[in-house]
Structures are given as C-alpha cells and as structure tokens.
Design an enzyme around this catalytic site. Structure first.
Site, PDB file in Angstrom:
ATOM      1  N   HIS A 105       0.979  -1.099  -0.017  1.00 50.72           N
ATOM      2  CA  HIS A 105      -0.029  -0.113   0.110  1.00 50.72           C
ATOM      3  C   HIS A 105       0.986   1.239  -0.152  1.00 50.72           C
ATOM      4  O   HIS A 105       1.723   1.533   0.900  1.00 50.72           O
ATOM      5  CB  HIS A 105      -0.832   0.172   1.226  1.00 50.72           C
ATOM      6  CG  HIS A 105      -1.890   1.228   1.370  1.00 50.72           C
ATOM      7  ND1 HIS A 105      -3.002   1.319   0.519  1.00 50.72           N
ATOM      8  CD2 HIS A 105      -1.689   2.464   2.083  1.00 50.72           C
ATOM      9  CE1 HIS A 105      -3.446   2.463   0.684  1.00 50.72           C
ATOM     10  NE2 HIS A 105      -2.747   3.237   1.506  1.00 50.72           N
ATOM     11  N   CYS A 106       0.724   2.233  -0.928  1.00 53.98           N
ATOM     12  CA  CYS A 106       1.497   3.299  -0.989  1.00 53.98           C
ATOM     13  C   CYS A 106       0.672   4.521  -0.482  1.00 53.98           C
ATOM     14  O   CYS A 106      -0.433   4.664  -1.500  1.00 53.98           O
ATOM     15  CB  CYS A 106       1.911   3.369  -2.494  1.00 53.98           C
ATOM     16  SG  CYS A 106       3.143   4.788  -2.877  1.00 53.98           S
TER      17      CYS A 106
END
Length: 223
Positions: free
Chosen positions: A122-123
């Site tokens: 997850h960025c």
C-alpha cells in the site's frame, strides 16, 4: 462475493500525501520551466527543444501518477473458491474480514480495508494499493520520476550553484533584490528534486528486481 467494508482513517489521511506529492511536482516544475528555462526559450532554440522533451516527460509522469492512483489494483474474482474435485490437502486461504476465500498472493490491506489481488504494497503517496492491475503503471511512475528528477538535476545544477553563490555574497536576509524570492525557490526546489532522485534510484532498482523475479514486496519481506 466480497462485501464492502468501511473506509479506514489511513485512507482518508492518504489524500494529504497525494496533495503533497502533487504540490512537490508542481513546485519543481515551476522552478525548472517558469523560472529557469522558460524565459530563455525565446532566444535559444536548444532550450526550446529541452522544454518540449521536459514537458513530455512531465505529462507522462502526471499521467502514470493518476493511472496508478485511480486504477483498481484488483479484487478477489466473483465466485472464487474450490471445486468438489479439488484435493483435500489443497491450501485454502480465507479472509475473516471480507468473508471470502482468496487466491495465492492476495492479501488484506488494513488501509483500504479490502483484499487486493496480487498485492505488492500500500503506497500512501498514491493513496492506493499496488496490485495486479496497476503495478505496470506504478513501475512506469517510478521510471518517469527517475528520468525527470535526473534531468532537472543535470540541467539545473549550474543555476543552483550560481544561486548559492549569489545568496552567499548578498546575504540573503538583508538583500532587497526583487529576484530574491525566485532564488530561494530555486534552492529549495532543486534540493527537494535531488532528494527525490536519490531515493528513487534505490526504490526503482528494488522494484525492477522484484518485477524481473516475479515477486512482490510482501513476498520479499516474508522471505
């Protein structure tokens, strides 16, 4: 079929990271195009050519950024499960949050609060997960950011050095030069650009290696 879950606070907070990333891109673009090379383009055709190439790279960077941010990374296929003839020893992975069976390399994201197909990570800077459908755009984003930061550093280094010398000679806080504001922008924008380029070098190398080995960040960390 996966059920919809409420959005977590981390997802809402990610909007601020997106605004920060967009502001940083605009800040560096303003320094390079508007302050440094834009005024020189009318007198020098080579500078005009440089700006055409630079703007193309910038447009592709913004495009890949929004594609990575808005493309659904992938979810568990509808009616995914196991057939009657499957081996009893076959590994069955079940998500207690989404109440679905999930395939291999599918993980539940605590920020998005959903299972992501072939999840890489997850960025927060794109406020989205990197998964099956948007990993290509994520790699393109890293490549374009790498190119544009190094282009900015190579062609802007001489102006940066001249600006530092000017500020040192004129004592920045006591100068009444109307160009003072632009010179301060050059220093900060160029410094941020070099920091991003330095970090992106290792980050791009890491993800290209993972892609070449058909691995994800989660699998690399588990190993």
């Amino acid at each position: 079929m996966p059920r919809r879950l409420p959005v977590r606070p981390a997802k809402v907070l990610g909007n601020f990271f997106v605004l920060m990333a967009m502001s940083m891109m605009a800040f560096i673009y303003y320094m390079f195009v508007i302050i440094l090379f834009g005024p020189r383009a009318e007198k020098d055709s080579s500078v005009f050519g440089l700006l055409i190439v630079y703007n193309f790279i910038f447009i592709m960077t913004v495009w890949s950024f929004f594609q990575t941010m808005t493309t659904d990374p992938g979810q568990v296929p509808v009616f995914w499960g196991f057939h009657l003839g499957d081996n009893e020893n076959k590994r069955k992975r079940y998500c207690l949050m989404c109440n679905v069976f999930k395939p291999e390399r599918c993980h539940h994201c605590s920020a998005c609060n959903r299972c992501v197909l072939n999840m890489d990570h997850h960025c927060p800077w794109i406020n989205n997960c990197v998964g099956f459908w948007n990993r290509k755009y994520f790699l393109l984003l890293l490549i374009y950011v790498f190119i544009i930061t190094y282009t900015t550093a190579i062609f802007g280094i001489s102006d940066f050095v001249e600006t530092i010398q000017w500020l040192y000679k004129n004592r920045i806080f006591s100068s009444n030069d109307p160009k003072l504001g632009e010179k301060v922008i050059i220093v900060f924008a160029f410094t941020f650009n070099c920091m991003i380029g330095f970090l992106m070098t290792g980050f791009l190398k890491f993800h290209v290696r993972l892609a070449s080995e058909n691995k994800t960040t989660i699998e690399s960390l588990d190993k």
